[in-house]
Design a protein around this motif. Structure first.
Motif, PDB file in Angstrom:
ATOM      1  N   THR A  16      11.930  -0.263  -4.366  1.00 28.52           N
ATOM      2  CA  THR A  16      11.118  -0.619  -3.518  1.00 28.52           C
ATOM      3  C   THR A  16       9.953   0.600  -3.867  1.00 28.52           C
ATOM      4  O   THR A  16       9.678   1.653  -4.283  1.00 28.52           O
ATOM      5  CB  THR A  16      11.227   0.251  -1.785  1.00 28.52           C
ATOM      6  OG1 THR A  16      12.310  -0.240  -0.980  1.00 28.52           O
ATOM      7  CG2 THR A  16       9.874   0.047  -1.078  1.00 28.52           C
ATOM      8  N   VAL A  18       6.331   1.926  -4.202  1.00 26.14           N
ATOM      9  CA  VAL A  18       5.773   3.173  -3.418  1.00 26.14           C
ATOM     10  C   VAL A  18       4.277   2.668  -3.817  1.00 26.14           C
ATOM     11  O   VAL A  18       3.772   3.219  -5.005  1.00 26.14           O
ATOM     12  CB  VAL A  18       6.410   4.165  -2.350  1.00 26.14           C
ATOM     13  CG1 VAL A  18       7.356   3.393  -1.724  1.00 26.14           C
ATOM     14  CG2 VAL A  18       6.841   4.856  -3.476  1.00 26.14           C
ATOM     15  N   ILE A  60       6.160  -2.306  -1.077  1.00 25.07           N
ATOM     16  CA  ILE A  60       5.140  -1.641   0.042  1.00 25.07           C
ATOM     17  C   ILE A  60       3.742  -1.845  -0.355  1.00 25.07           C
ATOM     18  O   ILE A  60       3.258  -0.607  -0.702  1.00 25.07           O
ATOM     19  CB  ILE A  60       5.535  -0.446   0.315  1.00 25.07           C
ATOM     20  CG1 ILE A  60       7.335  -0.659   0.855  1.00 25.07           C
ATOM     21  CG2 ILE A  60       4.640   0.058   1.832  1.00 25.07           C
ATOM     22  CD1 ILE A  60       7.640   1.135   1.381  1.00 25.07           C
ATOM     23  N   SER A  61       2.538  -2.518   0.101  1.00 22.41           N
ATOM     24  CA  SER A  61       1.693  -2.780  -0.147  1.00 22.41           C
ATOM     25  C   SER A  61       1.008  -2.168   1.181  1.00 22.41           C
ATOM     26  O   SER A  61       0.855  -1.284   1.116  1.00 22.41           O
ATOM     27  CB  SER A  61       0.851  -4.676  -0.364  1.00 22.41           C
ATOM     28  OG  SER A  61      -0.189  -4.584  -0.606  1.00 22.41           O
ATOM     29  N   SER A  62      -0.179  -2.744   1.438  1.00 22.12           N
ATOM     30  CA  SER A  62      -1.164  -2.686   2.119  1.00 22.12           C
ATOM     31  C   SER A  62      -2.118  -3.137   2.841  1.00 22.12           C
ATOM     32  O   SER A  62      -2.339  -4.105   2.924  1.00 22.12           O
ATOM     33  CB  SER A  62      -2.214  -1.113   1.908  1.00 22.12           C
ATOM     34  OG  SER A  62      -2.965  -0.336   2.428  1.00 22.12           O
ATOM     35  N   VAL A 118       5.429  -6.395   1.525  1.00 24.03           N
ATOM     36  CA  VAL A 118       5.573  -5.530   3.068  1.00 24.03           C
ATOM     37  C   VAL A 118       3.562  -4.570   2.670  1.00 24.03           C
ATOM     38  O   VAL A 118       3.686  -3.830   2.123  1.00 24.03           O
ATOM     39  CB  VAL A 118       6.438  -4.655   3.823  1.00 24.03           C
ATOM     40  CG1 VAL A 118       6.327  -3.873   4.087  1.00 24.03           C
ATOM     41  CG2 VAL A 118       7.701  -5.641   3.777  1.00 24.03           C
ATOM     42  N   ARG A 119       3.008  -5.318   4.067  1.00 24.75           N
ATOM     43  CA  ARG A 119       2.118  -4.881   4.334  1.00 24.75           C
ATOM     44  C   ARG A 119       1.897  -4.308   5.763  1.00 24.75           C
ATOM     45  O   ARG A 119       2.154  -4.876   7.112  1.00 24.75           O
ATOM     46  CB  ARG A 119       0.960  -6.510   4.522  1.00 24.75           C
ATOM     47  CG  ARG A 119       0.350  -6.888   3.123  1.00 24.75           C
ATOM     48  CD  ARG A 119      -0.246  -8.255   3.373  1.00 24.75           C
ATOM     49  NE  ARG A 119      -0.747  -8.478   1.526  1.00 24.75           N
ATOM     50  CZ  ARG A 119      -1.092  -9.667   1.882  1.00 24.75           C
ATOM     51  NH1 ARG A 119      -1.368 -10.437   2.822  1.00 24.75           N
ATOM     52  NH2 ARG A 119      -1.283 -10.481   0.579  1.00 24.75           N
ATOM     53  N   PRO A 120       2.315  -2.670   5.528  1.00 28.25           N
ATOM     54  CA  PRO A 120       2.823  -1.829   7.369  1.00 28.25           C
ATOM     55  C   PRO A 120       1.552  -2.001   7.893  1.00 28.25           C
ATOM     56  O   PRO A 120       0.514  -1.805   7.145  1.00 28.25           O
ATOM     57  CB  PRO A 120       3.332  -0.611   6.495  1.00 28.25           C
ATOM     58  CG  PRO A 120       2.704  -0.704   5.501  1.00 28.25           C
ATOM     59  CD  PRO A 120       2.793  -1.805   4.527  1.00 28.25           C
ATOM     60  N   PHE A 170       9.849   1.010  10.676  1.00 29.57           N
ATOM     61  CA  PHE A 170       9.299   0.250   9.769  1.00 29.57           C
ATOM     62  C   PHE A 170      10.822   0.477   8.819  1.00 29.57           C
ATOM     63  O   PHE A 170      10.671  -0.901   8.072  1.00 29.57           O
ATOM     64  CB  PHE A 170       8.369   0.844   9.383  1.00 29.57           C
ATOM     65  CG  PHE A 170       8.371   0.530   8.061  1.00 29.57           C
ATOM     66  CD1 PHE A 170       7.423  -0.485   7.629  1.00 29.57           C
ATOM     67  CD2 PHE A 170       8.132   1.037   6.695  1.00 29.57           C
ATOM     68  CE1 PHE A 170       7.231  -1.596   6.061  1.00 29.57           C
ATOM     69  CE2 PHE A 170       7.736   0.749   5.122  1.00 29.57           C
ATOM     70  CZ  PHE A 170       6.961   0.067   5.567  1.00 29.57           C
ATOM     71  N   LEU A 174      12.595  -3.312   6.763  1.00 25.30           N
ATOM     72  CA  LEU A 174      13.031  -3.094   5.187  1.00 25.30           C
ATOM     73  C   LEU A 174      14.731  -3.089   5.168  1.00 25.30           C
ATOM     74  O   LEU A 174      14.409  -4.304   4.964  1.00 25.30           O
ATOM     75  CB  LEU A 174      12.947  -2.057   5.128  1.00 25.30           C
ATOM     76  CG  LEU A 174      10.904  -0.930   4.597  1.00 25.30           C
ATOM     77  CD1 LEU A 174      10.860   0.556   3.992  1.00 25.30           C
ATOM     78  CD2 LEU A 174      10.513  -2.568   3.707  1.00 25.30           C
TER      79      LEU A 174
END
Length: 266
Positions: A16, A18, A60-62, A118-120, A170, A174
């Motif tokens: 993943t 980060v 994990i994007s944004s 993934v854009r959390p 979250f 995932l």
């Protein structure tokens, strides 16, 4: 990044991706703090995963990559080339570059690697950063109330809106993506709800039974005023949905902080 120690999953070789945290003060004062180290880390991490034949890579994007849309939630297709909110320009483009790398490794190499972006939403929970020099607004608000600050300082007017998601929800998302998604795709992961800083503060005051006055502080760095996130894609396609209400998530986080506050008050 912070993960609940209760979660364990070993079915797939998984990496993943980060990043160092996109804190408001650094986003304004030192934008390169988000760009230079993260571009290098993301480059090395995805390439090492591919060379070691990792089966599935989740990046994990944004939500900073999205343009400002006011009260309209941003969906996965809403990225527009030139419209990243100005204060997010460095971190947003750094994230977009890493997302394009994910697509490259998933679609355009002779030996492909499954990648999912993934854009959390704005995450909160136990094991987050609670150092005032490093933390985001929600953990800062939790700490201010738990430490019984009087008055309770709030940057700006407290009306900034964010989609907030408890960390365990979250992680469940995932795990579901890891189990069910077997080709490249992009998912927003949020609660589909918006909360103001004042909402969080008032809920925290009720949880802690602490009713100190609020002091609104002007002249501090500010971010985008409103950010709603449309997470219907992951809900409809994979069947995920958050289980934790804001009150429950804040209460769990508050209880954790009280047990560990000496770590942040040394």
């Amino acid at each position: 990044f912070f993960f609940s120690s209760r979660r364990r999953h070993t079915r797939y070789p998984l990496v993943t991706g980060v990043q160092t945290c996109a804190l408001p003060i650094y986003t304004v004062v030192d934008p390169l703090a988000h760009v230079t180290p993260n571009v290098a880390m993301n480059n090395f991490l995805i390439d090492a995963a591919w060379r070691n034949k990792v089966k599935k890579y989740i990046f994990i994007s944004s939500n900073t990559i999205y343009p400002p849309k006011g009260d309209q939630p941003v969906a996965e297709t809403d990225f527009i080339f030139s419209d990243i909110y100005p204060v997010y320009f460095p971190v947003g483009w750094m994230k977009r570059y890493a997302e394009i790398q994910c697509e490259l490794y998933a679609k355009y190499l002779p030996e492909k690697m499954t990648t999912i972006v993934v854009r959390p939403a704005n995450l909160y929970g136990p094991h987050d950063k609670y150092d005032f020099n490093k933390c985001h607004v929600t953990p800062a608000t939790i700490r201010k109330v738990a430490d019984k600050m009087n008055p309770i300082p709030v940057w700006g007017d407290g009306k900034e809106v964010r989609d907030l998601l408890f960390i365990d929800d979250f992680i469940d998302a995932l795990i579901m993506i890891m189990d069910k998604q077997n080709e490249h795709d992009v998912f927003n992961v949020g609660s589909n709800n918006g909360y103001t800083v004042n909402d969080v503060l008032e809920t925290m005051k009720q949880i802690a039974q602490y009713d100190a006055p609020i002091e609104y502080v002007s002249g501090k760095p500010s971010m985008i005023p409103v950010r709603y996130i449309d997470s219907n894609k992951i809900m409809n396609k994979l069947g995920w949905s958050p289980k934790t209400t804001l009150e429950s998530g804040l209460r769990q986080t508050y209880d954790w902080y009280l047990k560990n506050k000496e770590e942040f008050n040394a």
